[in-house]
Design a protein around this motif. Sequence first.
Motif, mmCIF file in Angstrom:
data_model
loop_
_atom_site.group_PDB
_atom_site.id
_atom_site.type_symbol
_atom_site.label_atom_id
_atom_site.label_comp_id
_atom_site.label_asym_id
_atom_site.label_seq_id
_atom_site.Cartn_x
_atom_site.Cartn_y
_atom_site.Cartn_z
ATOM 1 N N ALA A 157 0.817 -1.203 -0.052
ATOM 2 C CA ALA A 157 0.136 -0.115 0.075
ATOM 3 C C ALA A 157 0.798 1.341 -0.167
ATOM 4 C CB ALA A 157 -0.782 -0.040 1.214
ATOM 5 N N ARG A 158 1.955 1.172 0.893
ATOM 6 C CA ARG A 158 2.855 2.589 0.682
ATOM 7 C C ARG A 158 3.385 2.566 -0.579
ATOM 8 N NH1 ARG A 158 7.929 2.526 3.887
ATOM 9 N NH2 ARG A 158 7.240 0.608 4.799
ATOM 10 N N LEU A 159 3.970 1.755 -1.272
ATOM 11 C CA LEU A 159 4.559 2.023 -2.509
ATOM 12 C C LEU A 159 3.609 2.428 -3.537
ATOM 13 C CD1 LEU A 159 6.870 1.642 -4.525
ATOM 14 C CD2 LEU A 159 6.541 -0.907 -4.643
ATOM 15 N N LEU A 160 2.308 1.536 -3.421
ATOM 16 C CA LEU A 160 1.237 2.267 -4.463
ATOM 17 C C LEU A 160 1.019 3.559 -4.186
ATOM 18 C CD1 LEU A 160 -1.541 0.260 -5.885
ATOM 19 C CD2 LEU A 160 -2.089 2.229 -4.964
ATOM 20 N N ALA A 161 0.693 3.933 -3.077
ATOM 21 C CA ALA A 161 0.090 5.401 -2.970
ATOM 22 C C ALA A 161 1.436 6.439 -3.183
ATOM 23 C CB ALA A 161 -0.093 5.337 -1.377
ATOM 24 N N GLN A 162 2.632 6.096 -2.840
ATOM 25 C CA GLN A 162 3.691 7.036 -3.069
ATOM 26 C C GLN A 162 3.585 7.163 -4.733
ATOM 27 O OE1 GLN A 162 7.261 5.950 -1.158
ATOM 28 N NE2 GLN A 162 6.505 5.857 0.949
ATOM 29 N N VAL A 163 3.728 6.011 -5.645
ATOM 30 C CA VAL A 163 3.820 6.223 -6.886
ATOM 31 C C VAL A 163 2.515 6.824 -7.413
ATOM 32 C CG1 VAL A 163 4.147 4.907 -9.140
ATOM 33 C CG2 VAL A 163 5.310 4.421 -7.276
ATOM 34 N N GLN A 164 1.432 6.480 -6.802
ATOM 35 C CA GLN A 164 0.230 6.984 -7.528
ATOM 36 C C GLN A 164 -0.050 8.444 -7.234
ATOM 37 O OE1 GLN A 164 -1.853 5.534 -9.558
ATOM 38 N NE2 GLN A 164 -3.578 7.050 -9.473
ATOM 39 N N ALA A 165 0.199 8.969 -5.821
ATOM 40 C CA ALA A 165 -0.019 10.264 -5.447
ATOM 41 C C ALA A 165 1.294 11.275 -5.629
ATOM 42 C CB ALA A 165 -0.004 10.353 -3.715
ATOM 43 N N GLY A 166 2.539 10.528 -6.082
ATOM 44 C CA GLY A 166 3.539 11.161 -6.564
ATOM 45 C C GLY A 166 4.243 12.262 -5.281
ATOM 46 N N ASP A 167 3.551 12.165 -4.100
ATOM 47 C CA ASP A 167 4.095 12.920 -3.029
ATOM 48 C C ASP A 167 4.156 12.067 -1.835
ATOM 49 O OD1 ASP A 167 4.798 14.927 -1.159
ATOM 50 O OD2 ASP A 167 2.755 15.741 -1.251
ATOM 51 N N PRO A 168 5.023 11.983 -1.099
ATOM 52 C CA PRO A 168 5.090 11.173 0.081
ATOM 53 C C PRO A 168 4.366 11.435 1.181
ATOM 54 C CG PRO A 168 7.300 11.188 -0.462
ATOM 55 C CD PRO A 168 6.617 12.312 -1.363
ATOM 56 N N ALA A 169 3.875 12.909 1.466
ATOM 57 C CA ALA A 169 3.363 13.526 2.454
ATOM 58 C C ALA A 169 1.743 13.296 2.088
ATOM 59 C CB ALA A 169 3.470 14.816 2.739
ATOM 60 N N SER A 170 1.337 13.254 0.749
ATOM 61 C CA SER A 170 0.085 12.953 0.065
ATOM 62 C C SER A 170 -0.225 11.756 0.534
ATOM 63 C CB SER A 170 -0.221 13.572 -0.978
ATOM 64 O OG SER A 170 -0.130 14.949 -1.277
ATOM 65 N N ALA A 171 0.719 10.686 0.004
ATOM 66 C CA ALA A 171 0.491 9.321 0.112
ATOM 67 C C ALA A 171 0.285 8.916 1.561
ATOM 68 C CB ALA A 171 1.615 8.639 -0.466
ATOM 69 N N ALA A 172 1.163 9.311 2.502
ATOM 70 C CA ALA A 172 0.895 9.206 3.986
ATOM 71 C C ALA A 172 -0.493 9.238 4.453
ATOM 72 C CB ALA A 172 1.758 9.775 4.886
ATOM 73 N N ARG A 173 -1.168 10.601 4.188
ATOM 74 C CA ARG A 173 -2.261 11.007 4.594
ATOM 75 C C ARG A 173 -3.375 10.062 3.915
ATOM 76 N NH1 ARG A 173 -0.063 16.197 3.750
ATOM 77 N NH2 ARG A 173 -1.096 16.242 1.625
ATOM 78 N N ALA B 271 -4.229 1.479 -12.758
ATOM 79 C CA ALA B 271 -4.590 -0.016 -13.183
ATOM 80 C C ALA B 271 -3.118 -0.909 -13.170
ATOM 81 C CB ALA B 271 -5.019 0.123 -14.611
ATOM 82 N N ILE B 272 -2.269 -0.250 -13.509
ATOM 83 C CA ILE B 272 -0.848 -1.180 -13.592
ATOM 84 C C ILE B 272 -0.445 -1.534 -12.216
ATOM 85 C CG2 ILE B 272 1.375 -1.155 -14.336
ATOM 86 C CD1 ILE B 272 0.802 0.139 -16.922
ATOM 87 N N LEU B 273 -0.474 -0.497 -11.197
ATOM 88 C CA LEU B 273 -0.031 -0.677 -9.968
ATOM 89 C C LEU B 273 -0.657 -1.603 -9.234
ATOM 90 C CD1 LEU B 273 0.479 3.103 -8.869
ATOM 91 C CD2 LEU B 273 2.299 1.365 -9.377
ATOM 92 N N LEU B 274 -2.077 -1.797 -9.322
ATOM 93 C CA LEU B 274 -3.112 -2.949 -8.826
ATOM 94 C C LEU B 274 -2.642 -4.227 -9.075
ATOM 95 C CD1 LEU B 274 -6.603 -1.270 -9.070
ATOM 96 C CD2 LEU B 274 -5.162 -1.752 -7.090
ATOM 97 N N HIS B 275 -1.927 -4.429 -10.212
ATOM 98 C CA HIS B 275 -1.519 -5.801 -10.740
ATOM 99 C C HIS B 275 0.148 -5.971 -10.253
ATOM 100 C CE1 HIS B 275 -1.917 -9.393 -13.209
ATOM 101 N NE2 HIS B 275 -0.539 -9.242 -13.507
ATOM 102 N N LEU B 276 0.793 -4.827 -10.451
ATOM 103 C CA LEU B 276 2.083 -5.410 -10.257
ATOM 104 C C LEU B 276 2.605 -5.053 -8.780
ATOM 105 C CD1 LEU B 276 3.819 -3.680 -13.250
ATOM 106 C CD2 LEU B 276 3.268 -6.159 -13.159
ATOM 107 N N VAL B 277 1.868 -4.061 -8.175
ATOM 108 C CA VAL B 277 2.288 -3.731 -6.835
ATOM 109 C C VAL B 277 1.194 -4.170 -5.669
ATOM 110 C CG1 VAL B 277 2.831 -1.677 -5.024
ATOM 111 C CG2 VAL B 277 3.589 -1.690 -7.503
ATOM 112 N N ALA B 278 -0.105 -4.127 -5.888
ATOM 113 C CA ALA B 278 -1.052 -4.624 -4.983
ATOM 114 C C ALA B 278 -1.014 -6.373 -5.248
ATOM 115 C CB ALA B 278 -2.312 -4.032 -5.085
ATOM 116 N N GLY B 279 -0.753 -6.735 -6.343
ATOM 117 C CA GLY B 279 -0.898 -8.473 -6.596
ATOM 118 C C GLY B 279 -2.382 -8.798 -6.914
ATOM 119 N N LEU B 280 -3.292 -7.900 -7.105
ATOM 120 C CA LEU B 280 -4.796 -8.271 -7.502
ATOM 121 C C LEU B 280 -4.562 -8.988 -8.553
ATOM 122 C CD1 LEU B 280 -6.597 -5.127 -6.095
ATOM 123 C CD2 LEU B 280 -5.956 -7.176 -4.991
ATOM 124 N N ASP B 281 -5.719 -9.847 -8.921
ATOM 125 C CA ASP B 281 -6.088 -10.228 -10.132
ATOM 126 C C ASP B 281 -6.896 -9.340 -10.762
ATOM 127 O OD1 ASP B 281 -8.775 -10.842 -9.119
ATOM 128 O OD2 ASP B 281 -8.343 -12.824 -8.626
#
Length: 463
Positions: free
Chosen positions: A25-41, A100-110
């Motif tokens: 979740a932390r990796l997906l949020a940081q890549v998707q939000a583009g900002d560590p602070a926004s990702a943490a919130r 969509a790509i992060l859900l498959h490669l990072v979150a590991g969802l089918d």
Amino acid sequence: MTGASPPPTQPAAVTAFLRGLERRARLLAQVQAGDPASAARALDVAARVFTADAGQWPLAQWPRQYWRLLLSVPAMRQPGTAPASLLPGIARLAPAPRAAILLHLVAGLDDADAAAALGIDVDAYQARIRDALPRDPLGQPDVDVWRAWRAASQRALDALPEATTVAGTAAPANAAPDAPRNTDDHNRHRRRLRWLWLGVVLCAAALVATFLLHPRSRALLDEWRNPVHVTPLPPADAPQARFDAGDPALHPDLALLQAPADLRLARELPLLAWLAAENATAAQTTDTDANGPAATPIVAAAPGAATTPDVSTLPQRLQAWDRLPPWTRAAQRGAWAEWQALTDAERTTLRAAAARFDALPLDQQRALRDRYAQLPFDAHRGWHLGPRLGRDWPRIGALFAFVAPDERTALLGLLRQATPVDLEALARLAQTTPPEDRAALRRDLLAQAPAQRTAWLQARLKR
């Protein structure tokens, strides 16, 4: 006045669930939000909402519901840019395909869970991933880029440090100490523990006695007490060979790297096939038009010879090849495969065309490239098949533009063996066969013996 009451303690299952996917979740949020602070919130908001609502969903739906909540946070839909060290290739994408790509490669969802988390159907989810990938020379999604993204995602997950706490959880600040136990209850508990340990000891003694009294057990003990004679083995022979990862002979692209001249021709295959066909047409016009002015070939004749493997600078070429981007290597592999699919006669013809073309002045070369670039798209696709099929492709391409992968090799072999009469019949069938009947026609054509194909095509035209 009293202070704010501490947040209620989370159920153990919810806490374990959030801790299990915290790194992803932390990796997906940081890549998707583009900002560590926004990702943490965003992580904190999603965890708190999930904790409050988890009881209304079955356990099997928790992953899709958590990722849906996380991606619904406004910060996760901003066109931000992740730090350069975190999946820069994926971070450059638009928010929707990036998620969509992060859900498959990072979150590991089918595909089903990822589509549900995004609120779309599976076909739309798969289309997002296909559209996000760059295209190879054949117009298909580049699988080498997908493999590189997957490897980079795994490396980023492995390098991500562990978090000290799970987002959205907190221990009560003023937790009251455990109340002292009642003395009688405590003594009763100690007596139960003593009887329990006594029962464990008695069971262990009974097990040991059973083992020692059994005849087979005594035989095993006698064998164990007997001395074992150890005889050293002779020294091992030296190995005949050892694996060397740097051995050029083990490189998967050794064949094309050993023939740089042929690889250059393979990358120019469509242009050379067009030049060779134009020269052949000009030569036929010269032979048949006896009374008119002689047609001039595009390029004057020159010999072409097969190349031999060049190993003088092979180590340097191997190093340069491995430094190329994955999509560049994929494009050159595709061109090499098309070159290898040609017949020896066609490759000889194209080598001669290349020699003639290289001998021209630069302005004439540019003029010929401009003429080739002005050809329609269908003609360009046909010249990838060589001079013979490229000339006829605009007429027969409708029958063979979209074929099943398991039929492609057989159909290419059939077309290369086809006579001019067969190609003319296929051109007429391409005009008269409805699109929904073309797959059945190709299957029937492949089912015919080579000697019977001409007669079968003529009979098909008379229907």
